[in-house]
Design an enzyme around this catalytic site. Structure first.
Site, PDB file in Angstrom:
ATOM      1  N   ILE A   1      40.816  42.648  42.809  1.00 48.20           N
ATOM      2  CA  ILE A   1      40.712  41.446  41.976  1.00 48.20           C
ATOM      3  C   ILE A   1      39.296  41.263  41.457  1.00 48.20           C
ATOM      4  CG2 ILE A   1      40.369  39.933  43.985  1.00 48.20           C
ATOM      5  CD1 ILE A   1      42.163  37.912  42.301  1.00 48.20           C
ATOM      6  N   LYS A   2      38.300  41.655  42.267  1.00 44.19           N
ATOM      7  CA  LYS A   2      36.929  41.432  41.797  1.00 44.19           C
ATOM      8  C   LYS A   2      36.530  42.435  40.721  1.00 44.19           C
ATOM      9  CE  LYS A   2      34.674  43.725  45.697  1.00 44.19           C
ATOM     10  NZ  LYS A   2      35.257  43.683  47.001  1.00 44.19           N
ATOM     11  N   GLY A   3      37.254  43.553  40.652  1.00 43.57           N
ATOM     12  CA  GLY A   3      37.118  44.439  39.509  1.00 43.57           C
ATOM     13  C   GLY A   3      35.768  45.090  39.349  1.00 43.57           C
TER      14      GLY A   3
ATOM     15  N   THR B   1      32.051  48.425  49.572  1.00 41.68           N
ATOM     16  CA  THR B   1      33.254  47.690  49.179  1.00 41.68           C
ATOM     17  C   THR B   1      32.990  46.196  49.005  1.00 41.68           C
ATOM     18  OG1 THR B   1      33.844  47.573  51.510  1.00 41.68           O
ATOM     19  CG2 THR B   1      34.914  49.273  50.230  1.00 41.68           C
TER      20      THR B   1
END
Lengths: 263, 531
Positions: A144-146, B303
């Site tokens: 979602i944060k892309g 991440t």
């Protein structure tokens, strides 16, 4: 340079006309052909190694070869930095880069397109397959944060994205894709040492064909060493290289689903 | 010796206390279990090595045989010793007989268990003595061939072929490297066995085998004598074979082991129970062998967002530290990892990195800190990459890190060429020369941006650790609190290799090593010296 005007295969940068059929590198003079290269030779540092490096650069098609740095790496290895002028040119009018054909849509536009043309959520399954543990590319597209300020596929209300993560066996990916009735499969391959990605990508296509699912799905691969040309050659619908943004992948998938009547 | 930063000692004590509670709960679980890899490690220490006709390692065959008899909860030590005593064979001969199906370890009479127990204790003592000898050998070499001034410069080789690796490693040593890590083949962490002998064809790295350890250590010993400086060797105690790799490293005199308590869970999807149990014995062995462990918190920032999640790195460091203390690792053996993480496009990113590096130094003064470069924001532009690495090196030098892992300008392209390593070493040497002593001249301005960031990271770590202490570590991982990755306690690879200990579980290696480690740790606490 800033005044470049494109017309009829000619570019007009300031006062100078570039012949696009014979393009050469630009250092600080038009057409000077200036290139820089560096490499290591298994030779002890010294004048003889420098001369060997110069001759090698000459054979690579460089004129005016200058060995500007020679460094002793120890144990009979030497590192060279070389400048020269290439004697070659390229016909830029004949350059053709295969690219997936689609129109990039914005976030709202894409969601609207899916609602209107497909009428249900697009299901996309993504994975880093084989032994590849590097999820950076997959996450950039799916999370979602892309990436670069653009939401990944998970952030699109009209996309149902399943990110299977790293080191996923092709069998697992195929099974999950069938299970979820995926519209599209995304495969990311970052580790390409010794071309390990080629047999891995090929195997996935073969498995999908064996399951009779290949024609039911849009198949896309991506990674730093993946080109569209390579992807098509391996039996994929598209390949996306580094710097690809999530909306590009989403747009391609949506339009391909519509184009092939998979909706 | 480095940039001074004010740290709230009360908060550091709170964080450490919470981490003690977090690891204490897990330790209780660890103490009730063993794993197939722990038992294979015992077999290896008893002298069992080699493979059968199908390439299956004999330690696996023996362990599976004990397991098939339903006796793995007691450990393999007694089963092997019983067979040795009854058939009058060496451990290796027993293993070979098991592999030929001439002996079934479940069916050896248990009549002389007192003698068998004594024999197992004797084998364990002999193995331990051998490990101590390798440790003494390292200490002697370090005295004879002392390293240069800190920080130690750490580079990686990863050709996929051990013989090519030795060429690259020796070249790097001559160019100034102090520590050489041989990257493992991608995917080895998921093998539930250790490959045997010389194995070529690794991808993105070289298979870790005991024979490869031996070959590389010999090559580094040779070049260490040539350059008059002991060059340390690193491999990876991670994945499904943590304790076995530790044993191999202890026997072949490796110096440093990547050995994180949670890395496999988060980044390789290895089952968390398996990893917690395995990391304990692997660290007990590393402690005993005088090996420095390195933790892998740098990976979190591949991440998670470093601006928002910097505190997760520090929280994990406290947890890794407390797990390590429980294994008896001395502070100097605890090599906590952290990373120069910010996006180059982040305004003031260097200030944030500087704050976290200085904070880490201040919070873990006795640990061997390892500072790593980022890889996330690198691409094929090698020139930009080289600039990023120079700033990483600068932060590492100014904040007094013990080890600097050098970034490679070709990081995003390929495993390093010989010249890439040379350029990285030369860049680091330039920074060390030109910025030497800079940290001593600087104080972090109270109330400024760097001080505020450091306080924010520490506050975040305290809060997170106290939350984890309430929730339990396993649940916190299930919630995705580390690196933003969620793992379930019964998911992932390797859970089938976890076995509950029987009341009469017997592991003489664990007993002898753990006792010595804890005696050593308390000795160090009373002023014992760092070798």
């Amino acid at each position: 340079m800033s005044e470049a005007v494109r017309s009829e295969g000619k570019v007009q940068p300031g006062a100078r006309t570039v012949d696009l059929t014979r393009v050469r590198p630009y250092g600080d003079q038009w057409d000077d052909g200036a290139v820089q290269i560096s490499f290591t030779l298994p030779l002890a540092a010294g004048p003889a190694a420098g001369e060997a490096a110069r001759q090698l650069a000459r054979k690579m098609g460089l004129d005016g070869v200058k060995v500007v740095a020679q460094r002793d790496l120890g144990g009979s290895f030497s590192f060279f930095v070389i400048y020269g002028r290439t004697t070659h040119s390229v016909d830029a009018t004949q350059v053709d880069v295969p690219r997936p054909r689609f129109k990039v849509m914005g976030f709202d536009e894409l969601n609207e397109y899916v609602r209107r043309r497909i009428g249900r959520k697009l299901v996309v399954v993504g994975a880093c397959t084989g032994t590849d543990a590097h999820t950076i590319g997959l996450d950039a597209i799916m999370n979602i944060k892309g990436y670069a300020g653009q939401h990944g596929l998970e952030g699109y209300p009209e996309i149902e994205a399943a990110n299977l993560g790293s080191q996923v066996a092709n069998e697992t990916l195929v099974a999950r894709a069938i299970d979820l009735e995926a519209d599209a499969i995304l495969v990311s391959q970052v580790v390409t040492e010794k071309e390990i990605h080629i047999p891995n990508l090929t195997q996935l296509v073969e498995m999908l064909e064996a399951e009779g699912f290949r024609d039911e799905v849009v198949l896309v691969c991506g990674g730093p060493r993946v080109s569209h040309e390579l992807a098509v050659e391996l039996g994929y619908d598209a390949g996306f290289g580094p710097g690809t943004l999530p909306p590009e992948v989403a747009s391609f998938i949506a339009q391909e689903v519509v184009r092939r009547g998979l909706a | 010796m480095s940039l001074r930063i004010e740290v709230d000692g009360q908060k550091v004590r709170r964080a450490r206390h919470a981490a003690e509670l977090v690891t204490g709960e897990v330790q209780e679980f660890i103490g009730r279990h063993t794993t197939v890899s722990i038992e294979r490690t015992v077999a290896r220490f008893f002298g069992i090595d080699g493979v059968d006709g199908d390439g299956v390692p004999l330690p696996n065959i023996v362990t599976e045989n004990v397991r098939a008899a339903g006796q793995l909860g007691c450990g393999v030590a007694l089963s092997i010793a019983r067979a040795m005593d009854y058939h009058d064979l060496s451990a290796q001969e027993v293993a070979e007989a098991v592999s030929r199906r001439a002996i079934d370890l479940g069916k050896v009479p248990a009549r002389r268990d007192a003698q068998a127990r004594q024999l197992a204790a004797h084998l364990a003592a002999a193995a331990a003595k051998h490990v101590r000898e390798r440790r003494a050998e390292r200490e002697t070499l370090l005295r004879q061939l002392p390293p240069g001034p800190p920080p130690l410069l750490y580079v990686i080789v990863a050709t996929g072929n051990i013989h090519e690796d030795t060429v690259q490693a020796q070249a790097a040593a001559r160019q100034g490297a102090d520590i050489i890590a041989v990257i493992r083949s991608t995917g080895q962490s998921l093998l539930d066995y250790v490959p045997y002998g010389q194995v070529s064809g690794g991808f993105g790295g070289t298979y870790a085998t005991q024979e490869h350890f031996r070959i590389m250590r010999a090559a580094l010993d040779e070049v260490s004598r040539e350059i008059g400086r002991y060059v340390r060797l690193v491999n990876y105690c991670s994945g499904l074979c943590m304790p076995e790799i530790a044993a191999m490293g202890a026997l072949e005199r490796l110096d440093v082991m990547l050995n994180d308590a949670m890395y496999g869970v988060l980044f390789r999807d290895i089952n968390m129970k398996r990893t917690f149990i395995d990391q304990f014995f692997s660290r007990v062995i590393n402690a005993y062998a005088g090996i420095v462990i390195n933790t892998g918190e740098d990976n979190y920032m591949t991440t998670a967002d470093p601006v928002r999640h910097g505190h997760t790195v520090m929280a994990s460091q406290f947890i890794n530290e407390q797990f390590a203390v429980r294994c008896g690792l001395e502070d100097w053996q605890i090599g906590l990892g952290h990373v120069f993480a910010m996006d180059p496009a982040q305004p003031g990113g260097l200030l944030l990195d500087l704050a976290q590096a200085a904070l880490t130094r201040a919070v873990f003064p006795g640990c061997t800190l390892k500072y790593m470069p980022q890889t996330r924001h690198k691409n094929g532009d090698i020139f930009q990459s080289y600039a990023i690495d120079a700033l990483h090196d600068l932060v590492g030098v100014v904040t007094g890190q013990d080890v600097i892992l050098l970034g490679m300008l070709t990081e995003a392209i390929h495993t390093p060429f010989m010249q890439d390593r040379f350029l990285a070493l030369e860049g680091a040497r330039y920074v060390m020369t030109t910025a030497g002593g800079l940290g001593d001249e600087l104080d972090v301005r109270p109330g400024g941006k760097v001080a505020a960031r450091a306080a924010e990271v520490l506050d975040g770590a305290v809060e997170m650790l106290e939350h984890v202490a309430r929730a339990g570590l396993m649940r916190a991982i299930e919630e995705g609190m580390f690196a933003g990755i969620r793992r379930s306690r019964d998911g992932g690879k390797g859970l089938e290799g976890v076995v509950e200990r029987a009341p009469d579980y017997f592991n003489p290696l664990m007993d002898v090593m753990l006792a010595t480690n804890h005696a050593g740790r308390s000795g160090a606490a009373q002023g014992g010296a760092r070798p």
